[in-house]
Design a protein around this motif. Structure first.
Motif, PDB file in Angstrom:
ATOM      1  N   THR A   1       0.670  -1.101   0.129  1.00  0.00           N
ATOM      2  CA  THR A   1      -0.029  -0.014  -0.065  1.00  0.00           C
ATOM      3  C   THR A   1       0.982   1.088   0.021  1.00  0.00           C
ATOM      4  OG1 THR A   1      -0.094   0.178   2.362  1.00  0.00           O
ATOM      5  CG2 THR A   1      -1.635  -1.147   1.280  1.00  0.00           C
ATOM      6  N   GLU A   2       0.248   2.203  -0.282  1.00  0.00           N
ATOM      7  CA  GLU A   2       0.935   3.619  -0.026  1.00  0.00           C
ATOM      8  C   GLU A   2       1.563   3.914   1.074  1.00  0.00           C
ATOM      9  OE1 GLU A   2      -0.008   8.434  -0.945  1.00  0.00           O
ATOM     10  OE2 GLU A   2      -1.286   6.852  -1.486  1.00  0.00           O
ATOM     11  N   THR A   3       0.809   3.635   2.319  1.00  0.00           N
ATOM     12  CA  THR A   3       1.395   3.933   3.499  1.00  0.00           C
ATOM     13  C   THR A   3       2.336   3.079   3.856  1.00  0.00           C
ATOM     14  OG1 THR A   3      -0.817   4.765   4.378  1.00  0.00           O
ATOM     15  CG2 THR A   3       0.674   3.892   6.116  1.00  0.00           C
TER      16      THR A   3
ATOM     17  N   LEU B   1      10.948   0.139  -7.855  1.00  0.00           N
ATOM     18  CA  LEU B   1      10.117  -0.878  -8.486  1.00  0.00           C
ATOM     19  C   LEU B   1       8.574  -0.685  -8.194  1.00  0.00           C
ATOM     20  CD1 LEU B   1      10.578  -2.585 -11.432  1.00  0.00           C
ATOM     21  CD2 LEU B   1      10.734  -4.411  -9.696  1.00  0.00           C
ATOM     22  N   SER B   2       7.948  -0.387  -9.037  1.00  0.00           N
ATOM     23  CA  SER B   2       6.289   0.013  -8.374  1.00  0.00           C
ATOM     24  C   SER B   2       5.128  -0.331  -9.551  1.00  0.00           C
ATOM     25  CB  SER B   2       6.277   1.507  -8.039  1.00  0.00           C
ATOM     26  OG  SER B   2       4.960   1.707  -7.390  1.00  0.00           O
ATOM     27  N   ASP B   3       4.304  -0.941  -8.828  1.00  0.00           N
ATOM     28  CA  ASP B   3       3.107  -1.054  -9.447  1.00  0.00           C
ATOM     29  C   ASP B   3       2.297   0.143  -9.546  1.00  0.00           C
ATOM     30  OD1 ASP B   3       0.880  -2.259 -10.781  1.00  0.00           O
ATOM     31  OD2 ASP B   3       0.233  -3.566  -8.969  1.00  0.00           O
ATOM     32  N   ILE B   4       1.225   0.378 -10.397  1.00  0.00           N
ATOM     33  CA  ILE B   4       0.379   1.596 -10.136  1.00  0.00           C
ATOM     34  C   ILE B   4      -0.854   1.366  -9.306  1.00  0.00           C
ATOM     35  CG2 ILE B   4      -0.900   2.976 -11.863  1.00  0.00           C
ATOM     36  CD1 ILE B   4       1.741   2.990 -12.530  1.00  0.00           C
ATOM     37  N   GLN B   5      -1.545   0.280  -9.350  1.00  0.00           N
ATOM     38  CA  GLN B   5      -2.884   0.274  -8.512  1.00  0.00           C
ATOM     39  C   GLN B   5      -2.309  -0.742  -7.385  1.00  0.00           C
ATOM     40  OE1 GLN B   5      -5.806   1.787  -9.213  1.00  0.00           O
ATOM     41  NE2 GLN B   5      -6.193   1.262  -7.138  1.00  0.00           N
TER      42      GLN B   5
ATOM     43  N   GLY C   1       0.321   3.740  -6.502  1.00  0.00           N
ATOM     44  CA  GLY C   1       1.653   3.631  -6.498  1.00  0.00           C
ATOM     45  C   GLY C   1       2.409   5.004  -7.040  1.00  0.00           C
ATOM     46  N   ILE C   2       1.760   5.575  -7.934  1.00  0.00           N
ATOM     47  CA  ILE C   2       2.251   6.830  -8.427  1.00  0.00           C
ATOM     48  C   ILE C   2       2.469   7.763  -7.501  1.00  0.00           C
ATOM     49  CG2 ILE C   2       1.719   8.795 -10.086  1.00  0.00           C
ATOM     50  CD1 ILE C   2       0.567   6.702 -11.943  1.00  0.00           C
ATOM     51  N   ASP C   3       1.298   8.037  -6.675  1.00  0.00           N
ATOM     52  CA  ASP C   3       1.257   9.028  -5.559  1.00  0.00           C
ATOM     53  C   ASP C   3       2.472   8.469  -4.435  1.00  0.00           C
ATOM     54  OD1 ASP C   3      -0.783  10.134  -6.328  1.00  0.00           O
ATOM     55  OD2 ASP C   3      -2.205   9.393  -5.481  1.00  0.00           O
ATOM     56  N   ALA C   4       2.456   7.371  -4.064  1.00  0.00           N
ATOM     57  CA  ALA C   4       3.581   6.705  -3.142  1.00  0.00           C
ATOM     58  C   ALA C   4       4.878   6.992  -3.680  1.00  0.00           C
ATOM     59  CB  ALA C   4       3.341   5.252  -3.025  1.00  0.00           C
TER      60      ALA C   4
END
Length: 268
Positions: A175-177, A192-196, A203-206
């Protein structure tokens, strides 16, 4: 616009998002990559015969791009702060043409025969360039990699691939948190990040929040719909791979991203 022109515009338009993805992976910059892609389009507009209709549409477009890229000296984007100077140092040690061949084969999934057309080499030489790239880049850099992925099977797979390359995994966040907490516990050298993510967070916000706190880091986004992020309508990721991915795609993207000490972020 006559029928031939409309057909050409359709073929180019359908493959433009993938050319832009490839161009920014080469340069490490959305702006510089898009400038090269635009130069390829302008070349086709000024001389439609430069687009080889005997080739598959994507191959023909990339061949035009490569004629411009190689003529320009295959330079990375310039920046006033010298943020890519480290990347330039690494690239200077690589065999000419290897990064291009590796990206074409792994990220864009061209067979060696098509790479040969694009780069104006033989199929044998195309394979040799890819093999050399894998060897040279696997020995070039290692660092701490943070993974943001909510699907357990994919997260475990990514961990294994990246760790096998010699990188340290700082952890996996769903999760973002959790991603923010993980980055605070140990600053990564790459993300390395997923989007949703699992709780419908982004993931973009994170990633953007992590970069705001820890400074610019290379980032690779993973998505099942890359074309949705390659519209040219706003900031976009420099490194992007598609789901389902292959091990070679992950290895190539990680190696490419590690060359760049900064990456342009993607804001929702």
């Amino acid at each position: 616009m006559n029928g031939t022109s409309r057909d050409l515009a359709s073929k180019v338009g359908d493959n433009l998002p993938f050319l832009r993805r490839y161009a920014r992976a080469l340069t490490g910059s959305q702006v510089s990559g898009d400038n090269y892609a635009m130069a390829a389009l302008e070349a086709i507009l000024s001389d439609p015969h430069s687009y080889d209709d005997s080739l598959a549409p994507k191959t023909a477009l990339f061949k035009v791009f490569h004629s411009i890229w190689s003529t320009s000296g295959a330079a990375l984007a310039d920046d006033e702060d010298g943020l890519r100077s480290k990347a330039q140092e690494h690239l200077a040690k690589l065999t000419t043409g290897t990064r291009e061949a590796l990206l074409l084969h792994t990220i864009e999934e061209f067979p060696y025969a098509d790479i040969a057309h694009i780069m104006s080499v033989s199929s044998t030489e195309a394979k040799q360039l890819v093999d050399i790239a894998i060897d040279e880049m696997s020995r070039s850099l290692s660092g701490r990699v943070m993974i943001i992925e909510d699907e357990t099977i994919i997260a475990v797979d990514l961990e294994g691939i990246v760790a096998d390359m010699g990188h340290k995994i700082t952890g996996v966040a769903r999760t973002e948190t959790a991603a923010l907490e993980l980055a605070e516990a140990e600053k990564p050298d790459m993300i390395l990040s997923d989007i949703q993510l699992a709780d419908n967070s982004s993931g973009i916000d994170a990633v953007n929040r992590i970069l705001k706190t820890h400074g610019d880091l290379p980032v690779i986004f993973i998505t099942a719909f890359p074309e949705r992020l390659l519209t040219g309508e706003g900031p976009e990721p420099a490194f992007l791979i598609s789901k389902p991915y292959s091990e070679d795609q992950v290895r190539s993207a990680v190696s490419q991203a590690m060359f760049f000490s900064s990456t342009e972020t993607l804001r929702a």
